[in-house]
Design a protein around this motif. Structure first.
Motif, PDB file in Angstrom:
ATOM      1  N   ALA A  79      13.350 -16.606 -17.874  1.00  0.00           N
ATOM      2  CA  ALA A  79      12.851 -15.237 -17.771  1.00  0.00           C
ATOM      3  C   ALA A  79      11.324 -15.230 -17.643  1.00  0.00           C
ATOM      4  CB  ALA A  79      13.284 -14.422 -18.982  1.00  0.00           C
ATOM      5  N   LEU A  80      10.655 -16.095 -18.387  1.00  0.00           N
ATOM      6  CA  LEU A  80       9.194 -16.199 -18.285  1.00  0.00           C
ATOM      7  C   LEU A  80       8.777 -16.687 -16.903  1.00  0.00           C
ATOM      8  CD1 LEU A  80       8.291 -17.693 -21.770  1.00  0.00           C
ATOM      9  CD2 LEU A  80       7.686 -15.427 -20.909  1.00  0.00           C
ATOM     10  N   ILE A  81       9.532 -17.622 -16.344  1.00  0.00           N
ATOM     11  CA  ILE A  81       9.229 -18.128 -15.007  1.00  0.00           C
ATOM     12  C   ILE A  81       9.418 -17.023 -13.967  1.00  0.00           C
ATOM     13  CG2 ILE A  81      10.012 -19.740 -13.209  1.00  0.00           C
ATOM     14  CD1 ILE A  81      10.546 -21.736 -15.530  1.00  0.00           C
ATOM     15  N   ALA A  82      10.449 -16.198 -14.130  1.00  0.00           N
ATOM     16  CA  ALA A  82      10.680 -15.079 -13.211  1.00  0.00           C
ATOM     17  C   ALA A  82       9.519 -14.090 -13.256  1.00  0.00           C
ATOM     18  CB  ALA A  82      11.984 -14.382 -13.555  1.00  0.00           C
ATOM     19  N   ILE A  83       9.022 -13.813 -14.444  1.00  0.00           N
ATOM     20  CA  ILE A  83       7.884 -12.895 -14.592  1.00  0.00           C
ATOM     21  C   ILE A  83       6.621 -13.515 -13.996  1.00  0.00           C
ATOM     22  CG2 ILE A  83       6.366 -11.781 -16.279  1.00  0.00           C
ATOM     23  CD1 ILE A  83       8.902 -11.353 -17.989  1.00  0.00           C
ATOM     24  N   ALA A  84       6.408 -14.799 -14.240  1.00  0.00           N
ATOM     25  CA  ALA A  84       5.242 -15.487 -13.672  1.00  0.00           C
ATOM     26  C   ALA A  84       5.305 -15.462 -12.150  1.00  0.00           C
ATOM     27  CB  ALA A  84       5.180 -16.921 -14.186  1.00  0.00           C
ATOM     28  N   ASN A  85       6.490 -15.660 -11.587  1.00  0.00           N
ATOM     29  CA  ASN A  85       6.659 -15.621 -10.141  1.00  0.00           C
ATOM     30  C   ASN A  85       6.305 -14.241  -9.589  1.00  0.00           C
ATOM     31  OD1 ASN A  85       7.414 -16.570  -7.575  1.00  0.00           O
ATOM     32  ND2 ASN A  85       9.443 -15.666  -7.811  1.00  0.00           N
ATOM     33  N   GLU A  86       6.710 -13.200 -10.289  1.00  0.00           N
ATOM     34  CA  GLU A  86       6.384 -11.841  -9.869  1.00  0.00           C
ATOM     35  C   GLU A  86       4.868 -11.610  -9.891  1.00  0.00           C
ATOM     36  OE1 GLU A  86       7.207  -7.248 -11.279  1.00  0.00           O
ATOM     37  OE2 GLU A  86       8.624  -8.804 -11.867  1.00  0.00           O
ATOM     38  N   LEU A  87       4.202 -12.096 -10.926  1.00  0.00           N
ATOM     39  CA  LEU A  87       2.750 -11.929 -11.031  1.00  0.00           C
ATOM     40  C   LEU A  87       2.015 -12.703  -9.937  1.00  0.00           C
ATOM     41  CD1 LEU A  87       2.339 -12.144 -14.901  1.00  0.00           C
ATOM     42  CD2 LEU A  87       2.012 -10.130 -13.462  1.00  0.00           C
ATOM     43  N   VAL A  88       2.481 -13.915  -9.651  1.00  0.00           N
ATOM     44  CA  VAL A  88       1.852 -14.717  -8.590  1.00  0.00           C
ATOM     45  C   VAL A  88       2.046 -14.044  -7.239  1.00  0.00           C
ATOM     46  CG1 VAL A  88       2.031 -16.910  -7.342  1.00  0.00           C
ATOM     47  CG2 VAL A  88       1.971 -16.898  -9.827  1.00  0.00           C
ATOM     48  N   THR A  89       3.237 -13.521  -6.997  1.00  0.00           N
ATOM     49  CA  THR A  89       3.519 -12.831  -5.737  1.00  0.00           C
ATOM     50  C   THR A  89       2.606 -11.619  -5.575  1.00  0.00           C
ATOM     51  OG1 THR A  89       5.819 -13.541  -5.843  1.00  0.00           O
ATOM     52  CG2 THR A  89       5.324 -11.711  -4.373  1.00  0.00           C
TER      53      THR A  89
ATOM     54  N   PHE B 203      -1.061 -12.840  -4.835  1.00  0.00           N
ATOM     55  CA  PHE B 203      -1.263 -13.284  -3.461  1.00  0.00           C
ATOM     56  C   PHE B 203      -1.221 -12.116  -2.481  1.00  0.00           C
ATOM     57  CE2 PHE B 203      -0.346 -17.598  -4.987  1.00  0.00           C
ATOM     58  CZ  PHE B 203      -1.383 -18.258  -4.371  1.00  0.00           C
ATOM     59  N   ALA B 204      -0.404 -11.114  -2.741  1.00  0.00           N
ATOM     60  CA  ALA B 204      -0.356  -9.937  -1.871  1.00  0.00           C
ATOM     61  C   ALA B 204      -1.686  -9.194  -1.910  1.00  0.00           C
ATOM     62  CB  ALA B 204       0.787  -9.022  -2.287  1.00  0.00           C
ATOM     63  N   ILE B 205      -2.275  -9.085  -3.083  1.00  0.00           N
ATOM     64  CA  ILE B 205      -3.578  -8.418  -3.213  1.00  0.00           C
ATOM     65  C   ILE B 205      -4.650  -9.227  -2.490  1.00  0.00           C
ATOM     66  CG2 ILE B 205      -5.409  -7.775  -4.845  1.00  0.00           C
ATOM     67  CD1 ILE B 205      -3.125  -7.095  -6.834  1.00  0.00           C
TER      68      ILE B 205
ATOM     69  N   SER C 250      -4.223  -9.015   1.400  1.00  0.00           N
ATOM     70  CA  SER C 250      -4.536  -7.728   2.011  1.00  0.00           C
ATOM     71  C   SER C 250      -6.036  -7.536   2.207  1.00  0.00           C
ATOM     72  CB  SER C 250      -3.982  -6.584   1.169  1.00  0.00           C
ATOM     73  OG  SER C 250      -4.727  -6.434  -0.023  1.00  0.00           O
ATOM     74  N   GLY C 251      -6.842  -8.207   1.386  1.00  0.00           N
ATOM     75  CA  GLY C 251      -8.285  -8.082   1.507  1.00  0.00           C
ATOM     76  C   GLY C 251      -8.841  -6.829   0.845  1.00  0.00           C
ATOM     77  N   ARG C 252      -7.980  -6.041   0.237  1.00  0.00           N
ATOM     78  CA  ARG C 252      -8.438  -4.827  -0.452  1.00  0.00           C
ATOM     79  C   ARG C 252      -8.818  -5.160  -1.887  1.00  0.00           C
ATOM     80  NH1 ARG C 252      -3.714  -0.463   0.831  1.00  0.00           N
ATOM     81  NH2 ARG C 252      -3.771  -0.626   3.088  1.00  0.00           N
ATOM     82  N   ARG C 253      -9.646  -4.325  -2.452  1.00  0.00           N
ATOM     83  CA  ARG C 253      -9.945  -4.457  -3.865  1.00  0.00           C
ATOM     84  C   ARG C 253      -8.762  -3.906  -4.635  1.00  0.00           C
ATOM     85  NH1 ARG C 253     -14.240  -6.091  -5.277  1.00  0.00           N
ATOM     86  NH2 ARG C 253     -15.575  -5.054  -6.710  1.00  0.00           N
ATOM     87  N   TYR C 254      -8.544  -4.431  -5.828  1.00  0.00           N
ATOM     88  CA  TYR C 254      -7.428  -3.993  -6.653  1.00  0.00           C
ATOM     89  C   TYR C 254      -7.608  -2.534  -7.047  1.00  0.00           C
ATOM     90  CZ  TYR C 254      -4.222  -3.502 -10.532  1.00  0.00           C
ATOM     91  OH  TYR C 254      -3.243  -3.066 -11.362  1.00  0.00           O
ATOM     92  N   ASP C 255      -6.589  -1.742  -6.827  1.00  0.00           N
ATOM     93  CA  ASP C 255      -6.599  -0.331  -7.204  1.00  0.00           C
ATOM     94  C   ASP C 255      -5.389  -0.080  -8.095  1.00  0.00           C
ATOM     95  OD1 ASP C 255      -6.839   2.395  -7.444  1.00  0.00           O
ATOM     96  OD2 ASP C 255      -6.261   2.830  -5.374  1.00  0.00           O
ATOM     97  N   GLU C 256      -5.652   0.269  -9.326  1.00  0.00           N
ATOM     98  CA  GLU C 256      -4.591   0.468 -10.310  1.00  0.00           C
ATOM     99  C   GLU C 256      -3.629   1.575  -9.888  1.00  0.00           C
ATOM    100  OE1 GLU C 256      -4.383   2.091 -14.822  1.00  0.00           O
ATOM    101  OE2 GLU C 256      -6.098   0.878 -14.258  1.00  0.00           O
ATOM    102  N   ALA C 257      -4.118   2.582  -9.193  1.00  0.00           N
ATOM    103  CA  ALA C 257      -3.303   3.737  -8.833  1.00  0.00           C
ATOM    104  C   ALA C 257      -2.586   3.559  -7.490  1.00  0.00           C
ATOM    105  CB  ALA C 257      -4.183   4.981  -8.771  1.00  0.00           C
ATOM    106  N   TYR C 258      -2.741   2.411  -6.841  1.00  0.00           N
ATOM    107  CA  TYR C 258      -2.141   2.177  -5.536  1.00  0.00           C
ATOM    108  C   TYR C 258      -0.617   2.173  -5.627  1.00  0.00           C
ATOM    109  CZ  TYR C 258      -0.819  -0.088  -1.188  1.00  0.00           C
ATOM    110  OH  TYR C 258      -0.243  -0.387   0.008  1.00  0.00           O
TER     111      TYR C 258
END
Length: 59
Positions: free
Chosen positions: A27-37, A40-42, A45-53
């Motif tokens: 389960a921890l590995i699944a969550i880590a995979n989601e965070l890494v994904t 990398f998407a952020i 995209s080249g955009r700055r992180y936007d919490e409300a996006y």
């Protein structure tokens, strides 16, 4: 605080996965995979992180 809601969300997801019978380490590995994904998407995209996006793509 953003970090509290962020971490509490993932603790909630972790507890759901473990309660469904998945082993804690997997389960921890699944969550880590989601965070890494997401990271990398952020970065890709080249955009700055936007919490409300919110994605415009249908799920």
């Amino acid at each position: 605080m953003v970090q509290e809601s962020f971490s509490s969300y993932y603790f909630y997801v972790l507890s759901l996965l473990v309660n469904k019978g998945q082993r804690k380490k997997l389960a921890l590995i699944a969550i880590a995979n989601e965070l890494v994904t997401q990271s990398f998407a952020i970065a890709k995209s080249g955009r700055r992180y936007d919490e409300a996006y919110a994605s415009e793509l249908p799920r």
